[in-house]
Write a protein that holds these residues in place. Structure first.
Motif, PDB file in Angstrom:
ATOM      1  N   TYR A  21       0.364  -0.950  -0.819  1.00 57.53           N
ATOM      2  CA  TYR A  21       0.758  -0.662  -2.197  1.00 57.53           C
ATOM      3  C   TYR A  21       2.265  -0.668  -2.426  1.00 57.53           C
ATOM      4  N   ASP A  63      -1.286  -0.289   4.410  1.00 54.22           N
ATOM      5  CA  ASP A  63      -0.805   0.927   3.762  1.00 54.22           C
ATOM      6  C   ASP A  63      -0.430   2.035   4.748  1.00 54.22           C
ATOM      7  N   ASP A  90      -6.520  -0.175   8.218  1.00 53.43           N
ATOM      8  CA  ASP A  90      -6.085   0.414   6.942  1.00 53.43           C
ATOM      9  C   ASP A  90      -5.880   1.924   7.170  1.00 53.43           C
ATOM     10  N   VAL A  91      -4.891   2.505   6.508  1.00 48.64           N
ATOM     11  CA  VAL A  91      -4.551   3.911   6.782  1.00 48.64           C
ATOM     12  C   VAL A  91      -5.661   4.878   6.350  1.00 48.64           C
ATOM     13  N   HIS A  92      -6.534   4.407   5.456  1.00 51.93           N
ATOM     14  CA  HIS A  92      -7.675   5.229   5.033  1.00 51.93           C
ATOM     15  C   HIS A  92      -8.893   4.917   5.893  1.00 51.93           C
ATOM     16  N   GLY A 117      -5.870  -2.537   1.964  1.00 53.75           N
ATOM     17  CA  GLY A 117      -4.845  -1.845   1.189  1.00 53.75           C
ATOM     18  C   GLY A 117      -3.420  -2.280   1.493  1.00 53.75           C
TER      19      GLY A 117
END
Ligand SMILES: [Zn+2]
Length: 190
Positions: free
Chosen positions: A165, A121, A34-36, A163
């Motif tokens: 979006y 994401d 996930d990019v976060h 994620g």
């Protein structure tokens, strides 16, 4: 500990503990693309040597954690692996960092199961994430991960959606991710 971001329960952490308690597995590696940064997962297992955590994420970025120097604490020292990536990094550089980081984490952990925090994401069209990846890059990362799982844990991989979006980019990326997982779980001819 409290919820933040878009999460209340930590699915991959629950899955890891379930695998240990119900299926009697010992060492587990959670791979978070996930990019976060997966700050909640990192916190939960930061002092636990039985569950390794490898995260590749945009940095500096929300939630602000995930520096390379965060490597675990106490018994868990050396079982957290962070690969922060600057915005503007090329896709091929990103994929190389993923491959190298995954290999290093797997060699250190020798996992019996790999669980993916599969966020999508990092896709270039994602309105809140975006580190410039194309949908096909998620297939490439899935192939790398399956290769490592074949080597260390008889191909045992569990994937949890995180994620993503931009609905079209999410749908396409998930489909490509699934196709690789299905291809890997189909018995080979001969
Ligand atoms: Zn995310």
């Amino acid at each position: 500990m409290k919820s933040m971001g878009f999460c209340i329960f930590n699915n991959v952490a629950l899955a890891a503990r379930y695998a240990q308690r119900v299926h009697d597995l010992g060492r587990i590696l959670i791979v978070d693309w996930d990019v976060h940064h997966g700050n909640g997962t990192q916190d939960i297992f930061y002092e636990d040597e039985s569950v390794g955590f490898f995260s590749i994420h945009r940095f500096p970025f929300y939630p602000g954690s995930g520096d390379r120097s965060e490597t675990g604490k106490g018994k868990g020292l050396g079982s957290t692996f962070n690969e922060p990536v600057k915005y503007g990094t090329t896709r091929s550089q990103f994929l190389q960092k993923f491959r190298d980081g995954l290999q290093k984490a797997a060699e250190a952990m020798r996992p019996e199961l790999i669980i993916i925090s599969a966020g999508f994401d990092a896709h270039k069209n994602d309105p809140i994430g975006d580190i410039g990846l194309e949908s096909s890059d998620f297939a490439t990362m899935t192939q790398d991960l399956i290769h490592v799982a074949d080597h260390f844990c008889e191909g045992r991989v569990l994937s949890c959606l995180e994620g993503g979006y931009h609905l079209e980019a999410l749908g396409e990326s998930v489909r490509l991710h699934f196709e690789e997982l299905c291809r890997a779980s189909t018995p080979k001819e001969g």
